[in-house]
Design a protein around this motif. Structure first.
Motif, PDB file in Angstrom:
ATOM      1  N   ASP A  91      10.117 -14.702 -14.335  1.00  0.00           N
ATOM      2  CA  ASP A  91      10.490 -16.089 -14.541  1.00  0.00           C
ATOM      3  C   ASP A  91      10.422 -16.828 -13.202  1.00  0.00           C
ATOM      4  N   LYS A  92       9.815 -18.015 -13.201  1.00  0.00           N
ATOM      5  CA  LYS A  92       9.577 -18.706 -11.935  1.00  0.00           C
ATOM      6  C   LYS A  92      10.869 -18.977 -11.170  1.00  0.00           C
ATOM      7  N   ASP A  93      11.991 -19.117 -11.883  1.00  0.00           N
ATOM      8  CA  ASP A  93      13.257 -19.359 -11.209  1.00  0.00           C
ATOM      9  C   ASP A  93      13.795 -18.104 -10.539  1.00  0.00           C
ATOM     10  N   LYS A  94      13.240 -16.941 -10.929  1.00  0.00           N
ATOM     11  CA  LYS A  94      13.693 -15.686 -10.327  1.00  0.00           C
ATOM     12  C   LYS A  94      12.616 -15.050  -9.453  1.00  0.00           C
ATOM     13  N   TRP A  95      11.470 -15.738  -9.342  1.00  0.00           N
ATOM     14  CA  TRP A  95      10.417 -15.232  -8.472  1.00  0.00           C
ATOM     15  C   TRP A  95      10.727 -15.737  -7.072  1.00  0.00           C
ATOM     16  N   LEU A  96      11.452 -14.929  -6.333  1.00  0.00           N
ATOM     17  CA  LEU A  96      12.062 -15.369  -5.088  1.00  0.00           C
ATOM     18  C   LEU A  96      11.011 -15.626  -4.020  1.00  0.00           C
ATOM     19  N   SER A  97      11.077 -16.804  -3.412  1.00  0.00           N
ATOM     20  CA  SER A  97      10.047 -17.198  -2.456  1.00  0.00           C
ATOM     21  C   SER A  97      10.537 -17.241  -1.021  1.00  0.00           C
ATOM     22  N   GLU A  98      11.834 -17.417  -0.799  1.00  0.00           N
ATOM     23  CA  GLU A  98      12.323 -17.500   0.562  1.00  0.00           C
ATOM     24  C   GLU A  98      12.420 -16.116   1.184  1.00  0.00           C
ATOM     25  N   ALA A  99      12.207 -16.074   2.511  1.00  0.00           N
ATOM     26  CA  ALA A  99      12.172 -14.792   3.205  1.00  0.00           C
ATOM     27  C   ALA A  99      13.439 -13.979   2.980  1.00  0.00           C
ATOM     28  N   LYS A 100      14.585 -14.631   3.048  1.00  0.00           N
ATOM     29  CA  LYS A 100      15.842 -13.910   2.923  1.00  0.00           C
ATOM     30  C   LYS A 100      16.045 -13.349   1.526  1.00  0.00           C
ATOM     31  N   ASP A 101      15.194 -13.750   0.580  1.00  0.00           N
ATOM     32  CA  ASP A 101      15.371 -13.334  -0.799  1.00  0.00           C
ATOM     33  C   ASP A 101      14.453 -12.193  -1.227  1.00  0.00           C
ATOM     34  N   PHE A 102      13.694 -11.635  -0.292  1.00  0.00           N
ATOM     35  CA  PHE A 102      12.837 -10.494  -0.616  1.00  0.00           C
ATOM     36  C   PHE A 102      13.694  -9.338  -1.115  1.00  0.00           C
ATOM     37  N   VAL A 103      13.310  -8.751  -2.244  1.00  0.00           N
ATOM     38  CA  VAL A 103      14.081  -7.675  -2.868  1.00  0.00           C
ATOM     39  C   VAL A 103      13.153  -6.516  -3.178  1.00  0.00           C
ATOM     40  N   ALA A 119      -2.246  -7.584   4.884  1.00  0.00           N
ATOM     41  CA  ALA A 119      -2.496  -9.014   4.699  1.00  0.00           C
ATOM     42  C   ALA A 119      -1.282  -9.700   4.089  1.00  0.00           C
ATOM     43  N   GLY A 120      -1.109 -10.987   4.411  1.00  0.00           N
ATOM     44  CA  GLY A 120      -0.004 -11.742   3.837  1.00  0.00           C
ATOM     45  C   GLY A 120      -0.095 -11.812   2.326  1.00  0.00           C
ATOM     46  N   HIS A 121      -1.328 -11.925   1.785  1.00  0.00           N
ATOM     47  CA  HIS A 121      -1.446 -12.058   0.329  1.00  0.00           C
ATOM     48  C   HIS A 121      -1.190 -10.747  -0.400  1.00  0.00           C
ATOM     49  N   CYS A 122      -0.947  -9.670   0.356  1.00  0.00           N
ATOM     50  CA  CYS A 122      -0.571  -8.391  -0.254  1.00  0.00           C
ATOM     51  C   CYS A 122       0.945  -8.244  -0.384  1.00  0.00           C
ATOM     52  N   VAL A 123       1.699  -9.224   0.155  1.00  0.00           N
ATOM     53  CA  VAL A 123       3.151  -9.161   0.068  1.00  0.00           C
ATOM     54  C   VAL A 123       3.759 -10.414  -0.552  1.00  0.00           C
ATOM     55  N   HIS A 124       3.039 -11.534  -0.486  1.00  0.00           N
ATOM     56  CA  HIS A 124       3.578 -12.815  -0.950  1.00  0.00           C
ATOM     57  C   HIS A 124       2.449 -13.638  -1.561  1.00  0.00           C
ATOM     58  N   ALA A 125       2.743 -14.357  -2.649  1.00  0.00           N
ATOM     59  CA  ALA A 125       1.717 -15.098  -3.376  1.00  0.00           C
ATOM     60  C   ALA A 125       1.307 -16.391  -2.701  1.00  0.00           C
ATOM     61  N   GLY A 126       2.034 -16.820  -1.659  1.00  0.00           N
ATOM     62  CA  GLY A 126       1.698 -18.083  -1.014  1.00  0.00           C
ATOM     63  C   GLY A 126       2.493 -19.239  -1.592  1.00  0.00           C
ATOM     64  N   GLY A 127       1.953 -20.465  -1.443  1.00  0.00           N
ATOM     65  CA  GLY A 127       2.711 -21.665  -1.744  1.00  0.00           C
ATOM     66  C   GLY A 127       3.185 -21.818  -3.170  1.00  0.00           C
ATOM     67  N   ASN A 128       2.520 -21.210  -4.134  1.00  0.00           N
ATOM     68  CA  ASN A 128       2.900 -21.395  -5.535  1.00  0.00           C
ATOM     69  C   ASN A 128       3.615 -20.194  -6.138  1.00  0.00           C
ATOM     70  N   GLY A 129       4.123 -19.290  -5.287  1.00  0.00           N
ATOM     71  CA  GLY A 129       4.783 -18.104  -5.819  1.00  0.00           C
ATOM     72  C   GLY A 129       5.810 -17.559  -4.858  1.00  0.00           C
ATOM     73  N   GLY A 130       6.066 -16.268  -4.987  1.00  0.00           N
ATOM     74  CA  GLY A 130       7.086 -15.638  -4.168  1.00  0.00           C
ATOM     75  C   GLY A 130       6.656 -14.264  -3.714  1.00  0.00           C
ATOM     76  N   TRP A 131       7.657 -13.467  -3.348  1.00  0.00           N
ATOM     77  CA  TRP A 131       7.409 -12.113  -2.857  1.00  0.00           C
ATOM     78  C   TRP A 131       7.014 -11.197  -4.014  1.00  0.00           C
ATOM     79  N   TYR A 132       6.038 -10.342  -3.751  1.00  0.00           N
ATOM     80  CA  TYR A 132       5.697  -9.314  -4.722  1.00  0.00           C
ATOM     81  C   TYR A 132       6.750  -8.223  -4.696  1.00  0.00           C
ATOM     82  N   ARG A 133       6.665  -7.311  -5.648  1.00  0.00           N
ATOM     83  CA  ARG A 133       7.746  -6.340  -5.853  1.00  0.00           C
ATOM     84  C   ARG A 133       7.231  -4.914  -5.797  1.00  0.00           C
ATOM     85  N   ASN A 134       8.163  -3.998  -5.548  1.00  0.00           N
ATOM     86  CA  ASN A 134       7.870  -2.559  -5.518  1.00  0.00           C
ATOM     87  C   ASN A 134       6.754  -2.233  -4.518  1.00  0.00           C
TER      88      ASN A 134
END
Length: 403
Positions: free
Chosen positions: A91-103, A195-210
């Motif tokens: 869910d986009k509201d739970k797709w955490l984008s801020e650095a401190k929110d990486f889980v 690469a950055g795109h291997c950990v985070h989706a960029g401006g329209n998303g958040g941190w990837y998981r697992n």
């Protein structure tokens, strides 16, 4: 690799075959004997953005520091539910984008061999117009360089190289990565460059998981048929290493997109990892790590470069490690953006994040990583690593390296 749809090749004739051959001979990415052995600040865009993750304990249970637990609770996340499949809620509201929110709590047994083999590359395209926007800044398109299979066993020939697995909204995904040295923890690094795109989706998303790093994946380079029923130790001889901290650039987080976008020139990341099982550091376990060259040499100064990785899109299947060696040229998606390095190479998606190496004073160093390439898979481009990348690295080492 983020793919780019480009216009017809322009070609360039300046191939340095002898230099390329020399680099292959000099790139000693081998392992040593296993077992043993100034204050910088992160800048604003395109500088360093650190992220914090939930960790794990030796008994296999998820151990969450109190401050992180509070942050998870603020986002309505129950870590036990997360571990038991809640991470699949994108869910986009739970797709955490801020650095401190990486889980990224450890989920033992999640990345089984068959799940690793099911992971797909994130292969994207941009328009011809976007790719041609920097004509006059970019050098002519390079001639393709056919990727060569790395010699096996990989731990004897390219010990620091491995695969990065992660979950995205599209499912299990894969990139490549490299074990790098930790300036503040010599001989005991737990740092991986990708690469950055291997950990985070960029401006329209958040941190990837697992997020997991697997050094020397499929060490013997066995075929898909030969790997039927293979054990975890055959696929991952040094085990699975979970990212408990991650850093990528603000340039990627703010400007990155499905097509690379303005973030492509800042498309790099550092992971701090911990073993799913075991206690030694990654460098001690693998027996090798590389320094990073943050001098951002010009293409004239850089000489010859080699890109290593695990291409996964056809005609490759992601099981074997390949490399390309070439003299770099300049490439940019826009005159307003920094130029990137570009080399001829036929590696496909899945090689993203894989290290680019050159030899400096007789030592092999990491100088870039695979970021983007064209849909016809004739070349690769990677960011120049300058002061902002170094700030990201030093902040990671200083703040998280000893954990």
């Amino acid at each position: 690799m983020r793919s780019i749809r480009t216009s017809a090749p322009l070609g360039r004739g300046r191939r340095t075959v002898l230099a390329a051959t020399g680099l292959v001979a000099a790139l000693a990415l081998t392992a040593t004997a296993c077992g043993g052995s100034e204050e910088d600040t992160a800048s604003d865009k395109p500088g360093a953005t650190a992220s914090q993750a939930a960790g794990g304990s030796g008994d296999g249970k998820v151990a969450i520091p109190s401050d992180i637990a509070d942050k998870l609770e603020d986002h309505g996340i129950d870590v036990d539910k997360w571990k038991n499949g809640g991470w699949e809620d994108w869910d986009k509201d739970k797709w955490l984008s801020e650095a401190k929110d990486f889980v990224n709590p450890v989920i033992e047994g999640l990345w089984k061999p068959e799940r690793m083999r099911s992971a797909e590359e994130a292969d994207k395209t941009v328009s011809t117009k976007d790719a041609a926007a920097a004509q006059g800044v970019s050098d002519p398109e390079p001639a393709p360089v056919r990727a060569q299979a790395e010699k096996t066993p990989y731990h004897d020939n390219a010990a620091p190289v491995g695969k990065v697995f992660f979950d995205s909204p599209e499912g299990p995904s894969v990139c490549s990565g490299t074990v790098i040295k930790d300036v503040n923890h010599p001989g005991k690094s737990n740092l991986v460059w990708t690469a950055g795109h291997c950990v985070h989706a960029g401006g329209n998303g958040g941190w990837y998981r697992n997020l997991v790093f697997v050094p020397a994946y499929n060490d013997l380079g066995r075929s898909e048929a030969d790997l039927t029923g293979a054990s975890a130790s055959e696929i991952a001889p040094y085990g699975n290493w979970w990212a408990d901290w991650a850093s990528t650039s603000n340039g990627w987080i703010q400007g990155g997109s499905e097509t690379g976008g303005d973030g492509a020139a800042y498309d790099y990341a550092v992971l701090h990892v911990k073993p799913e099982q075991g206690s030694k550091s990654l460098e001690e376990t693998v027996g090798a790590a590389l320094d990073v060259d943050f001098s951002a040499p010009s293409v004239a100064e850089a000489g010859t470069m080699g890109a290593w990785g695990y291409p996964a899109a056809p005609p490759y299947n992601g099981l074997q490690m390949f490399k390309c060696v070439d003299a770099p040229g300049r490439f940019s998606l826009s005159p307003s953006l920094p130029t990137m390095y570009r080399i001829g190479c036929t590696m496909t998606g899945g090689s993203s994040g894989g290290g680019w190496f050159r030899v400096v004073d007789g030592e092999t160093v990491l100088v870039s990583n695979t970021s983007i390439g064209p849909t016809d898979n004739t070349w690769l481009a990677g960011p120049q690593l300058g002061k902002d990348a170094e700030a990201l690295y030093r902040n990671m080492s200083r703040t998280h390296g000893g954990r």
